[in-house]
Design an enzyme around this catalytic site. Structure first.
Site, PDB file in Angstrom:
ATOM      1  N   SER A  16       0.824  -1.210   0.000  1.00  9.70           N
ATOM      2  CA  SER A  16       0.000   0.000   0.000  1.00  9.70           C
ATOM      3  C   SER A  16       0.862   1.267   0.000  1.00  9.70           C
ATOM      4  O   SER A  16       0.368   2.339  -0.316  1.00  9.70           O
ATOM      5  CB  SER A  16      -0.900   0.004   1.233  1.00  9.70           C
ATOM      6  OG  SER A  16      -0.109  -0.037   2.404  1.00  9.70           O
ATOM      7  N   CYS A  78       2.672  -7.135   1.187  1.00  6.96           N
ATOM      8  CA  CYS A  78       1.683  -6.523   2.079  1.00  6.96           C
ATOM      9  C   CYS A  78       0.951  -7.661   2.781  1.00  6.96           C
ATOM     10  O   CYS A  78       0.377  -8.525   2.115  1.00  6.96           O
ATOM     11  CB  CYS A  78       0.714  -5.684   1.257  1.00  6.96           C
ATOM     12  SG  CYS A  78      -0.696  -5.080   2.192  1.00  6.96           S
ATOM     13  N   GLU A 157       4.033   5.986   7.384  1.00  9.43           N
ATOM     14  CA  GLU A 157       3.903   6.678   6.085  1.00  9.43           C
ATOM     15  C   GLU A 157       4.290   8.148   6.201  1.00  9.43           C
ATOM     16  O   GLU A 157       4.755   8.745   5.246  1.00  9.43           O
ATOM     17  CB  GLU A 157       2.470   6.564   5.548  1.00  9.43           C
ATOM     18  CG  GLU A 157       2.149   5.223   4.909  1.00  9.43           C
ATOM     19  CD  GLU A 157       2.889   4.957   3.592  1.00  9.43           C
ATOM     20  OE1 GLU A 157       3.072   5.883   2.789  1.00  9.43           O
ATOM     21  OE2 GLU A 157       3.288   3.793   3.366  1.00  9.43           O
ATOM     22  N   CYS A 189       2.847  -6.806   9.454  1.00  5.48           N
ATOM     23  CA  CYS A 189       2.596  -5.704   8.512  1.00  5.48           C
ATOM     24  C   CYS A 189       3.972  -5.234   8.096  1.00  5.48           C
ATOM     25  O   CYS A 189       4.845  -5.013   8.954  1.00  5.48           O
ATOM     26  CB  CYS A 189       1.828  -4.580   9.193  1.00  5.48           C
ATOM     27  SG  CYS A 189       1.753  -3.070   8.195  1.00  5.48           S
ATOM     28  N   HIS A 191       5.086  -2.537   7.162  1.00  6.59           N
ATOM     29  CA  HIS A 191       5.520  -1.213   7.647  1.00  6.59           C
ATOM     30  C   HIS A 191       6.239  -1.323   9.011  1.00  6.59           C
ATOM     31  O   HIS A 191       7.010  -0.445   9.369  1.00  6.59           O
ATOM     32  CB  HIS A 191       4.314  -0.285   7.830  1.00  6.59           C
ATOM     33  CG  HIS A 191       3.772   0.310   6.569  1.00  6.59           C
ATOM     34  ND1 HIS A 191       3.086  -0.428   5.633  1.00  6.59           N
ATOM     35  CD2 HIS A 191       3.812   1.584   6.091  1.00  6.59           C
ATOM     36  CE1 HIS A 191       2.717   0.368   4.636  1.00  6.59           C
ATOM     37  NE2 HIS A 191       3.140   1.597   4.899  1.00  6.59           N
TER      38      HIS A 191
HETATM   39  N1  DGL Z   1       2.239  -2.925   4.664  1.00  2.00           N
HETATM   40  C1  DGL Z   1       0.853  -3.296   4.695  1.00  2.00           C
HETATM   41  C2  DGL Z   1       0.722  -4.652   5.379  1.00  2.00           C
HETATM   42  O1  DGL Z   1       1.706  -5.383   5.404  1.00  2.00           O
HETATM   43  C3  DGL Z   1       0.111  -2.151   5.322  1.00  2.00           C
HETATM   44  C4  DGL Z   1      -1.329  -2.152   5.098  1.00  2.00           C
HETATM   45  C5  DGL Z   1      -1.988  -0.799   5.242  1.00  2.00           C
HETATM   46  O2  DGL Z   1      -1.824   0.027   4.357  1.00  2.00           O
HETATM   47  O3  DGL Z   1      -2.753  -0.628   6.208  1.00  2.00           O
HETATM   48  O4  DGL Z   1      -0.305  -5.042   5.847  1.00  2.00           O
END
Ligand code: DGL
Length: 275
Positions: A16, A78, A157, A189, A191
């Site tokens: 994302s 993701c 982000e 996740c 991130h």
């Molecule tokens: N990096 C995405 C994940 O691994 C993030 C999802 C998001 O945008 O909420 O789930």
């Protein structure tokens, strides 16, 4: 001729936003001959609060785009789309596609001694129970405790990874998992590996943190070998990675560069409209 095209074709990687860069960075380390084409769907970030049908639609459009860019294989970097859309993607496309959920679970099962594993992830990932189902399939005696962390993705982000706010939010999210006595925590996740210094500080030294990126890329390397898709080392010519975003270029480039560090220069970031 065909072999040469495959050797030079890129790997498609998507997320994302900047989260998938944790997997991209691991590809640069483990598979330095591979070139990537990356798609960050920043027009739609965060994915976590979205409905399953919508997420499947986004993932479908992205894979279609990456294939149009010549991708020979795709990494769904993701966890949210790996949890809710991977099955759909595998049934629709012939190209090899690998997600991050199963590698994360396998790595966690190698680490846990107590058999009490935590997962932190987006709301959609936790609701899907994808990690729990995979653990039950592989190691039914292991207990899984999930915790949704909706504030983490917007913080990462915006480039905020080590502030008082991150620390406070992390304490709130992690307290219930610590109460369960977990010894291993899956960063469910992509991130979240950018938050590791704070997560370590809050959890202390007794909890193993599992970033699925390493195991994902290890499996990817094997898959490429099995399918005869391994990239060719181009000697002194470094791979020309390309990055696409569906939102604004500059915030992604700036935050992404800060998160990736000085080891890789984030150039060639372009905007694209999908669908
Ligand atoms: N990096 C995405 C994940 O691994 C993030 C999802 C998001 O945008 O909420 O789930």
């Amino acid at each position: 001729m065909f072999d040469q095209i495959i050797e030079c074709a890129p790997l498609g990687v998507f997320d994302s936003g900047v989260g998938g860069l944790t997997v991209a960075g691991e590809i640069f380390r483990q598979l330095p001959a591979e070139e990537i084409v990356y798609l960050g769907d920043t027009a739609h970030v965060p994915y976590g609060p979205r409905a399953v049908e919508e997420l499947i639609g986004f993932a479908d459009e992205i894979v279609d785009f990456l294939i149009s860019q010549g991708a020979k294989a795709i990494v769904d970097a993701c966890n949210t789309t790996s949890s809710v859309a991977l099955e759909f993607l595998l049934s629709k496309y012939d190209i090899p596609i690998i997600g991050v959920v199963e590698p994360g679970v396998k790595a966690a099962l190698r680490h846990t001694v107590s058999g009490r594993v935590g997962v932190i992830a987006t709301e959609a990932t936790i609701m899907s129970a994808a990690h729990r189902r995979k653990v039950q399939q592989l190691e039914p005696a292991v207990q899984v405790y999930g915790q949704a962390c909706p504030l983490f993705v917007p913080l990462v982000e915006s480039g905020e990874t080590n502030s008082g706010k991150v620390r406070q939010v992390a304490r709130e999210y992690l307290a219930p998992l610590m109460d369960q006595g977990i010894d291993t925590l899956i960063l469910g996740c992509t991130h979240y590996p950018f938050l590791v210094p704070v997560l370590k500080e809050v959890l202390g030294p007794d909890v193993n943190l599992v970033d699925p990126a390493w195991e994902t890329v290890r499996q990817l390397g094997r898959l490429l070998e099995e399918k005869g898709l391994t990239g060719r080392d181009k000697g002194t010519v470094s791979p020309q990675h390309r990055f696409y975003v569906t939102g604004a270029v500059e915030p992604f480039r700036e935050v992404g560069q800060r998160l990736l560090g000085t080891g890789y220069l984030l150039e060639r970031v372009m905007q694209v409209t999908l669908g």
